[in-house]
Design a protein around this motif. Sequence first.
Motif, PDB file in Angstrom:
ATOM      1  N   VAL A 122       0.916  -1.199  -0.033  1.00 14.69           N
ATOM      2  CA  VAL A 122      -0.127  -0.001  -0.006  1.00 14.69           C
ATOM      3  C   VAL A 122       0.754   1.228   0.012  1.00 14.69           C
ATOM      4  CG1 VAL A 122      -1.706   1.333   1.087  1.00 14.69           C
ATOM      5  CG2 VAL A 122      -1.793  -1.118   0.898  1.00 14.69           C
ATOM      6  N   PHE A 123       1.838   1.367   0.911  1.00 13.63           N
ATOM      7  CA  PHE A 123       2.783   2.324   0.853  1.00 13.63           C
ATOM      8  C   PHE A 123       4.413   2.276   0.425  1.00 13.63           C
ATOM      9  CE2 PHE A 123      -0.352   2.788   4.291  1.00 13.63           C
ATOM     10  CZ  PHE A 123      -0.816   4.015   3.828  1.00 13.63           C
ATOM     11  N   VAL A 141      -0.843  -5.784  10.346  1.00 10.73           N
ATOM     12  CA  VAL A 141      -0.010  -4.989   9.366  1.00 10.73           C
ATOM     13  C   VAL A 141       0.665  -6.108   8.356  1.00 10.73           C
ATOM     14  CG1 VAL A 141       1.802  -3.392   9.324  1.00 10.73           C
ATOM     15  CG2 VAL A 141       0.105  -3.356  11.204  1.00 10.73           C
ATOM     16  N   ASP A 142       0.367  -6.117   7.166  1.00 10.54           N
ATOM     17  CA  ASP A 142       0.907  -6.977   6.390  1.00 10.54           C
ATOM     18  C   ASP A 142       2.445  -6.520   5.997  1.00 10.54           C
ATOM     19  OD1 ASP A 142       0.294  -8.580   3.496  1.00 10.54           O
ATOM     20  OD2 ASP A 142       1.869  -7.132   3.034  1.00 10.54           O
ATOM     21  N   PRO A 143       3.299  -7.464   5.801  1.00  9.80           N
ATOM     22  CA  PRO A 143       4.793  -7.110   5.978  1.00  9.80           C
ATOM     23  C   PRO A 143       5.263  -6.537   4.613  1.00  9.80           C
ATOM     24  CG  PRO A 143       4.229  -9.556   5.244  1.00  9.80           C
ATOM     25  CD  PRO A 143       3.140  -8.892   5.875  1.00  9.80           C
ATOM     26  N   ARG A 163      -1.180  -7.203  15.612  1.00 14.29           N
ATOM     27  CA  ARG A 163      -0.583  -8.136  15.195  1.00 14.29           C
ATOM     28  C   ARG A 163       0.572  -7.516  14.051  1.00 14.29           C
ATOM     29  NH1 ARG A 163      -6.138 -11.161  13.817  1.00 14.29           N
ATOM     30  NH2 ARG A 163      -6.287 -12.342  15.785  1.00 14.29           N
ATOM     31  N   LEU A 164       1.788  -7.774  14.541  1.00 14.29           N
ATOM     32  CA  LEU A 164       2.926  -7.332  13.914  1.00 14.29           C
ATOM     33  C   LEU A 164       3.638  -8.587  13.474  1.00 14.29           C
ATOM     34  CD1 LEU A 164       4.059  -4.010  15.718  1.00 14.29           C
ATOM     35  CD2 LEU A 164       2.730  -4.256  13.959  1.00 14.29           C
ATOM     36  N   PHE A 169       7.928  -3.426   9.495  1.00 21.88           N
ATOM     37  CA  PHE A 169       8.599  -2.345   9.422  1.00 21.88           C
ATOM     38  C   PHE A 169      10.268  -2.582   9.027  1.00 21.88           C
ATOM     39  CE2 PHE A 169       4.819  -1.676  12.076  1.00 21.88           C
ATOM     40  CZ  PHE A 169       4.172  -0.739  11.512  1.00 21.88           C
ATOM     41  N   SER A 170      10.318  -3.874   8.617  1.00 22.85           N
ATOM     42  CA  SER A 170      11.708  -3.897   8.480  1.00 22.85           C
ATOM     43  C   SER A 170      12.956  -2.898   7.604  1.00 22.85           C
ATOM     44  CB  SER A 170      11.977  -5.560   7.878  1.00 22.85           C
ATOM     45  OG  SER A 170      11.541  -5.496   6.527  1.00 22.85           O
ATOM     46  N   ASP A 171      11.899  -2.378   6.751  1.00 22.56           N
ATOM     47  CA  ASP A 171      12.560  -1.350   5.675  1.00 22.56           C
ATOM     48  C   ASP A 171      12.607   0.086   6.250  1.00 22.56           C
ATOM     49  OD1 ASP A 171      13.232  -3.346   4.158  1.00 22.56           O
ATOM     50  OD2 ASP A 171      12.671  -2.378   2.175  1.00 22.56           O
TER      51      ASP A 171
END
Length: 723
Positions: A122-123, A141-143, A163-164, A169-171
Motif C-alpha cells: 500500500v505504501f 499489518v502486512d509485511p 498483530r505485527l 517495518f523491516s525497511d
Amino acid sequence: MGDDPWAFDHGIRRSPAEGRDFEGAAVRRSPAEELVSKGYFLPYAKRTCGGEELRCGEYRYRLREDGTARLVSYEGSAEQVDIPAEVDGARVASLATNLFRGHAELRRVSMPDTVEFAGNHVFDGCVNLRSVRLSAALDQVDPTMFLQCGALAEVELPMPLVRLEGNSFSDAPVAHVAFGPLVEALDAKPLGLPHLERVTVDPANEAFSTDGRALLSRDGRHLYRLVVPCRSYEVPAGCTDVDERAFDSLDDLQEVALPEGVRRLGRMAFAKTALSAVRLPASVEAVGEKAFYHCARLVQAHLPAGCREIGAEAFAFTALARAELPAGLEQLGFRAFDHTPAQARIGEGALGVSPANRCLDLDAEGGLYRHDVFLELIGQVESYRVRPGTHAVADEAFKRHARVRAVELPEGVFSVGREAFRGNRQLVRVDLPESLERIGERAFLDTSLSTLRLSENVRSIGEDALLVQGDNQLMPRRPLQSISLDAANPVYYLENGLLCQRDGSKMGGDTCLLYVGPDDVVRIPRQVTHVASLAFCGASGVAELHLHGHLHSICNGAFSTARSIPLVHVGFPEPVDGYEAGEFRVPELSSRYRSPSYLFGAGPGGTAFDFEYYDSWVTHAATMREFAPAALYRLQHPMCLSDHTRGLYENIFQRKARQACRYFADQGDLDALAWLAGRGLLDDGAIEAELGTATREGRTQATACLLELQHRLMPAAGVDFSL
C-alpha cells in the motif's frame, strides 16, 4: 513390476495422485480440485468489487457487494493525507494493493478506523513518508505495506489486538511507536525495529502503561514486554511479575536489574537473550518454565533462599558453571539444568542442594529425591540404582534421559509414575521389584526394552504403559519381545501371546492389552471383549489371527501391525448371508494405503468386519499370488459382496487369466481352476498357452494340473490324462 513374475497391473488406482478412478477410467479435476488433492488449502472466496470504477476527489474506488467502498487508486500530490472514511456516502473499508505506491511526496498519512483490510505494498516506495496512523479496525499489518519507506520514523497503532509480523517495518527506521487507547493485547513481538527509541501509550488506555521502553500493565505490576531493544534494562519498581516471553529472543540484552518485590518470572521470560549473569531478588518465589532457556552466555545465577519453584528447563542450555538449589525450594521442574556445565560436573558438587533445604536431596550420581520419592535423574550416568527406602518413582523421572541404559528399582517401590521412562531410547533394562503395584500411563513408551518381569502384586498398568515401540502407527519401533508374569497375579494373565486384564472392559469381560508373542497363531480369548489401543502395534510375528464374534470394543490402531496379518478368521455375532464366520487372506500392502486396524470394528452387537474396506484392499494387491486366493474366496463366499465389487474381481481374473492359471496350477489347485473356468473367468486360450509354458519350463505339477483341467473341460477328447 519388472522382475516379479507374479506382478500385474490390475488397472485400479492405488493412490489419488495416479489420477485414475477405481475402475481405471481417467479422472478430470478442476484446477481447484487439483490444488486440494496436493494438500493446498483454498480459503473461502473474498467479497468482490463489482460495477464500474468511480471517482471521488483524488481517489478512484469500487463498490463492494456489501455496499462498502474499496479505494483502488490515489491521484493526489499532497504531503499530508487523511484517507477519507467515506466516499460518496459509502464507508471506506478496504485499501487496494499499491494504493499509494511510489508517492514520494507523502510525509504523513492517517488511516480512518473504518478500514478493515489493506492490500500488499500500500505504501511501498513512499520514500519520504515519516509518520503514519493505522486503522483501529485493521486486522494485521502486512509485511509488504511499508517496503522502501526509508524515512518512516513514527507509527501509531490504535487497533485492540496488535498483530505485527517480524518484518512489518523491516525497511523503515521506526524510532517511535504509539499505542492507542483501544489497544488490549500484543499478539507478536515488534522485532525487526533496531532503530526504535521509545514507545508511548495513550493515557486513556486501560490495559497498558509504559516507561518509554517496555509495555507494563496499567498499575505497573506486570511487565508484559520489552519493546525497545537495548543492552541493559532496569525493571521499574513496583513490578511484581515478569510475564511470559517478556524479554524472549532479545539477543542484544546483556544486563537486567530486577527490583525487590518481583515475585514471579514467567515462561520463557528471558529465553535466548545475551545475559551473562542474573541476580534474583529475595522476593522471587517462582522461576517459570524455560525462563532462561538457551541463554548461552549465562554463567552465574543467584537463586534466593525463598524461591519455592523452578520450572521445567528453566536454565537448560545455559553456561551455568555452578548452582545451588535454595533452602525454600519445593518443586524442581523436569530437566531444569539440562545441558549445562553444572549438570556435567554434578559428581564434583557443581550442582547441589542447600543444606538448609529439608525437602529435597541430590545424591552424587545426580538422583533427586523428595523424602521417599525419586523425582528425577539429573546426572548423565549410564546405570542407576534408586536408593533403598524409596517408595515411588515420580512422573517423568527418567523421561528422555540422554544416557541411562539400565535402572534398578529397590524392594519397597510400589509405584512408577506417568511417563517415568518415556522417550529413553537407550534404556535396555529395568529391574522391577516384587513390591511394585502400579505402573503409570506411558511409563515405558518409546524405549528399547525387550523384556519385563511383572510380579503377582501388580494391580494397575496405565494406558500405553508398555508400548516400548512408541505410538507411531506408521513407523513403530521394536515392541516388547516377552513379559514374565507371575501366574499368581489376580488381575493380569498371559494367553496365546497376549497380556490380558481380568474384568478390564467397562462393558464386562476382559481386556487384551498387548501382544508380546511368541505365538504366531493368535486366538483372542473368548472371555476378552475389549482390545486396547495399539495392542498389536509394530508386531511382525503374527501369521494368523482368530477373532471371536462377541468383542464389544476395539480401540484405535489396535491391529496396526508392522506388516499385514496374512490370514484372519472372523466370527460373526449373527450369520452374514448365511455364513457364521469368514476366513480372509490379507495381501501385503504399505501401511500408507491400508491398515489392518480398519478391517475390524466392534460394538454392543459384537464383532464387525468391514467387507468394503477389505475388498478395496484385495483389489489393490500388487501380485497375483496375493490377489488370487483372497479374490477366489470372496467369489465363492459372497458375504456382503455387491454386484459392482463382484464385477471388479471377475474383470481382473478375465484380464489376467494367464497369471491366474499359472498361480493355481503351481499350487496344484485343480478345483480353483475348474471353478474359475466353469464361470467363464478362464478362457481356453489362456489355459492352452499356460500349459505350453509349464511344459517347456518343466513345471511338472502345473503341467499335470492343467492337463487334468483340459480333460475335465473337454471329456470328448477320449484321452485319460490321469494315467
